[in-house]
Structures are given as structure tokens and as C-alpha cells.
Design a protein around this motif. Sequence first.
Motif, PDB file in Angstrom:
ATOM      1  N   ALA A  72       0.817  -1.213   0.000  1.00  0.00           N
ATOM      2  CA  ALA A  72       0.000   0.000   0.000  1.00  0.00           C
ATOM      3  C   ALA A  72       0.847   1.259   0.000  1.00  0.00           C
ATOM      4  O   ALA A  72       0.445   2.303  -0.515  1.00  0.00           O
ATOM      5  CB  ALA A  72      -0.924  -0.002   1.212  1.00  0.00           C
ATOM      6  N   THR A  73       2.048   1.162   0.579  1.00  0.00           N
ATOM      7  CA  THR A  73       2.935   2.333   0.646  1.00  0.00           C
ATOM      8  C   THR A  73       4.214   2.066  -0.127  1.00  0.00           C
ATOM      9  O   THR A  73       5.299   2.475   0.284  1.00  0.00           O
ATOM     10  CB  THR A  73       3.266   2.668   2.109  1.00  0.00           C
ATOM     11  N   LEU A  87     -10.412   1.724  -2.966  1.00  0.00           N
ATOM     12  CA  LEU A  87      -9.943   3.033  -2.536  1.00  0.00           C
ATOM     13  C   LEU A  87     -10.954   3.693  -1.605  1.00  0.00           C
ATOM     14  O   LEU A  87     -10.592   4.281  -0.574  1.00  0.00           O
ATOM     15  CB  LEU A  87      -9.692   3.921  -3.757  1.00  0.00           C
ATOM     16  N   ARG A  88     -12.221   3.594  -1.937  1.00  0.00           N
ATOM     17  CA  ARG A  88     -13.265   4.182  -1.083  1.00  0.00           C
ATOM     18  C   ARG A  88     -13.234   3.563   0.313  1.00  0.00           C
ATOM     19  O   ARG A  88     -13.382   4.263   1.319  1.00  0.00           O
ATOM     20  CB  ARG A  88     -14.634   3.981  -1.721  1.00  0.00           C
ATOM     21  N   ASP A  97     -10.628   2.272   1.749  1.00  0.00           N
ATOM     22  CA  ASP A  97      -9.417   2.746   2.414  1.00  0.00           C
ATOM     23  C   ASP A  97      -9.621   4.116   3.051  1.00  0.00           C
ATOM     24  O   ASP A  97      -9.069   4.408   4.121  1.00  0.00           O
ATOM     25  CB  ASP A  97      -8.254   2.832   1.414  1.00  0.00           C
ATOM     26  N   LEU A  98     -10.382   4.977   2.382  1.00  0.00           N
ATOM     27  CA  LEU A  98     -10.555   6.356   2.856  1.00  0.00           C
ATOM     28  C   LEU A  98     -11.767   6.535   3.756  1.00  0.00           C
ATOM     29  O   LEU A  98     -11.963   7.618   4.316  1.00  0.00           O
ATOM     30  CB  LEU A  98     -10.664   7.304   1.660  1.00  0.00           C
ATOM     31  N   LEU A 138     -11.352   8.031   7.310  1.00  0.00           N
ATOM     32  CA  LEU A 138     -11.002   9.447   7.393  1.00  0.00           C
ATOM     33  C   LEU A 138     -12.238  10.294   7.656  1.00  0.00           C
ATOM     34  O   LEU A 138     -12.240  11.173   8.524  1.00  0.00           O
ATOM     35  CB  LEU A 138     -10.321   9.888   6.097  1.00  0.00           C
ATOM     36  N   ARG A 154      -3.993   3.868  -5.666  1.00  0.00           N
ATOM     37  CA  ARG A 154      -4.612   3.995  -4.333  1.00  0.00           C
ATOM     38  C   ARG A 154      -3.651   4.648  -3.345  1.00  0.00           C
ATOM     39  O   ARG A 154      -4.046   5.506  -2.546  1.00  0.00           O
ATOM     40  CB  ARG A 154      -5.056   2.621  -3.828  1.00  0.00           C
ATOM     41  N   ALA A 155      -2.384   4.226  -3.382  1.00  0.00           N
ATOM     42  CA  ALA A 155      -1.409   4.807  -2.458  1.00  0.00           C
ATOM     43  C   ALA A 155      -1.233   6.295  -2.717  1.00  0.00           C
ATOM     44  O   ALA A 155      -1.113   7.098  -1.780  1.00  0.00           O
ATOM     45  CB  ALA A 155      -0.064   4.083  -2.599  1.00  0.00           C
ATOM     46  N   ARG A 176      -4.313   8.135  -1.363  1.00  0.00           N
ATOM     47  CA  ARG A 176      -4.282   8.212   0.107  1.00  0.00           C
ATOM     48  C   ARG A 176      -3.274   9.259   0.562  1.00  0.00           C
ATOM     49  O   ARG A 176      -3.559  10.079   1.446  1.00  0.00           O
ATOM     50  CB  ARG A 176      -3.925   6.844   0.692  1.00  0.00           C
ATOM     51  N   VAL A 221      -4.551  12.819  -0.235  1.00  0.00           N
ATOM     52  CA  VAL A 221      -5.637  13.251   0.661  1.00  0.00           C
ATOM     53  C   VAL A 221      -5.074  13.631   2.030  1.00  0.00           C
ATOM     54  O   VAL A 221      -5.455  14.658   2.615  1.00  0.00           O
ATOM     55  CB  VAL A 221      -6.708  12.156   0.779  1.00  0.00           C
ATOM     56  N   LEU A 222      -4.143  12.829   2.539  1.00  0.00           N
ATOM     57  CA  LEU A 222      -3.538  13.153   3.829  1.00  0.00           C
ATOM     58  C   LEU A 222      -2.756  14.460   3.754  1.00  0.00           C
ATOM     59  O   LEU A 222      -2.760  15.258   4.702  1.00  0.00           O
ATOM     60  CB  LEU A 222      -2.628  12.019   4.286  1.00  0.00           C
TER      61      LEU A 222
END
Length: 429
Positions: free
Chosen positions: A152-153, A238-239, A241-242, A245, A274-275, A278, A281-282
Motif C-alpha cells: 500500500a505504501t 480506494l473508497r 481505504d478512505l 477518514l 490507491r497509495a 491516500r 488526501v492526507l
Amino acid sequence: MIERAVTYPVELLDGLASVASSSLLRIAGAFREVLEPVVAHSALVIFTEDCTGRPRKKAGDPAIVEGVTIAELDAVRQRTPRGPVTTVTADAGPHADRPTSAVIAGAERPIAAWLADTGALLVLTDPQGPIDDRLVGALWEVVAAGIRQQVATAAPDYLRDSRAASSERAGAIAELTDAHATTLESILAVTRSRQTSAEDARAAVTEIASAAMVELRAVSDRDRQLAEEPVARAFARLREDLRPLARFGGPEVQFIEPPVDGRALPGEVAHAGRAIVRGTVLALVEQSSVGRVRVQWDCDGSNLLIGIRDDGPGELTVDTPSVQQLGARVAALRGRLDVQATPGWGSELHVTLPLDPPPATQTRADSAAALTEREWSVAELAAGGARNRAIAETLTISENTVKFHIANVLRKLGVASRVELAAALAASR
């Protein structure tokens, strides 16, 4: 009867920490070192769909790790329940819940298998002595979760390696499919010929060939599932994952759905997309007064198009540290990142990620960088004048395996002889 608790040394936890810090390319070897004192085994194999470029991660007996196939591992996974069961022994006979033997690397072998909550499979071949199923299962859950987090990262270097591996595998499976399909179609043509009178033999061979074609197609389809992810499903992940938040007091996240019939995304592009979202957004919500973030995915047939916009102060630039980190991931996949910000109105980021790997017009240095660790070892020995038998003895592999690796090395470097190979390796350093 109450089971006596077994106390494991703190070295086990230290080893697990070492596994967690290992790269995805080294994680199988690190995990094997941790498990060896717990349960002796000849090889450790990991099968995870999280890593699309390299779904198999292997360590141990070369005859096993170099011969195990995705189809074999997928068959084991279909028979393995999730989570631990009870403490079992390697010679306790068939277990009601999980396989104790399977075809691995072309031969039936004793195995122990665990399926993590992430769907990742761990297989130990030729396990010896008592197996603490709960302990190994718990360790595997931690490692499997770490693999998913690393993907993911994913760092830029891993994304480059994953794309190279995916491209190589796609080419190999295409060649294999064509070769087998041509052979089987030829067999069918011969057996259907009117000049052949052995009706029973013709019927039997036709049935075998037809079954083989079906099996081959199934392997090809399975590989395609590993290598690609439908764009709508990738966006749905993705949805999810977020979702936390917004749930815990973050800004409102609006999603603009991609077309449901868009081209499937290569796995490494879907993970990277996706990464990147994310991370973006952060980065956006770190600014003050951000109340809304809009995320949009689209696909023009050649690229994944990502658009992210906020209603914040409009202070982001390409030099913002968090944006620079995103830029490195985008560059790893030969993509493009554009940042537009209007003070008082918000920031907008546009990302373009190519779906296809670059054309095969690369330098020999680039080609050499795509060699696997084992291929490098074989190539260096061959370039130094060692013959196949000497290479096999040095690396503890078979001569046939050496020939296979040398063929791959020559193909990747675009050379025809060992003399040219030596020159190519020298030029790549």
C-alpha cells in the motif's frame, strides 16, 4: 487434559521485527529464518495477490522454490481454511481442515499451510516434528498484514521492480499459451484427419488434448486475474481505504466514479493509484480549513487519470515535502504529476499513470537492472568463464536450471554468447 503452555524466547519477537522491516523482495528469507527453530522445513513459499508483480515469495531448497507454480499454490489455497486450527504434528495424517500434502514443484510433498485474513497463503514443505499451529498462524497473520501495508505504501524502487516483473511474466505466459495452443491444435488436426483409422486412439487423444487446452486457458486466466484489477473494483477498494477518514471527523470525501467498463488496471498501477490518492488526501487535510476533498478516477485507454481537489487555502506546490514523496511514486511508473493551487480557493492535483510498461527500447544497463538476484549470480559466473556444471555446483542448482537462467539472461540483455554477456555486464557497471 490441560495443554502445557510453551514459552518461546524473546529472539522470536526480535526475529519477527526483523521480518517486518525486510523489503518485499527479502521477506520470505527473513521469515524462514524466524520459523526454522519453530518448525524445520525444506522451503517456505508465500503466495499473495497483494504483490501483483511477484505474487510468489520463496526461500529454501532451490529445486522447490524454482519449480513451484502459481497454479499449484492456488490449488493449495482453495483447500486451506483461514486462521489457525489446533496444534498438529507433521506425521499426524490427513487433517480435516487443511491439506497435509500437495503437488509442489511438480511432485507430491508433505506440507503445512496457513491462509491469513488478507488472503495470503504460507506453505512450508516437508515440515518436521510437532507444529504449533496457533503460533505459526499468528506470526503469519502479522507478516501477511505487513506485506499488504508495504504494498500500500510501496517505495518507488519496488514499483519499478514490480512493473518489470509483471511485464516479464505477461510476456512469458503469452508465449507459453501460444506454444501450447499451437501444439494442441496440431494434435487435434492430426487426430481428426480422415487418413487416421485408429478411431479409439483418436477419440482418446482428442479428449486429452481438449482437456489440456481447457487447463491451459484456466492457468492463463488465473495469471491475468493476478496481473490486472478492474478499474471499478480498484476504485471501490480506494473508497474503503478512505472511509475511516470521514468517519472520524475528517473532511468530507466525494468520489467521482470511473466508468464501469473501463480498461482493467495492471496490478502495480492499481496499488500505486490507491497509495497516491491516500497520500494526497492526507497531504491536503494537513492544511488548515479543508472541509471537502473530491477524488476522481478515469481511464483514457492508455492511462489512469487521477484528479484530486480540495477547498482549502491553496498552498500546495510541487516543492511541498508530502507532494515530493508522491512525485517519486508517480515517476517510478513513468507518470506525470501536476499541481495547481489558487490562494483562498484550494489546491488541485492531476496524476497520469501509464497502464502499459515502456517499450523494450532500453539500454543494456537498464536490462541488466531487470535481472533477478539468481540470474545475476549465474550471469557473473558465466561471464567469468565458468561452465554450466561448475555454476550448478557453486549455486547448488541443477544444470538444467543453469541453462534456463542463462537463456533468460541472454534474452534480457539482448546478447547471443557468453563473450557478449561479459561485455554487457561490464558496460552495465
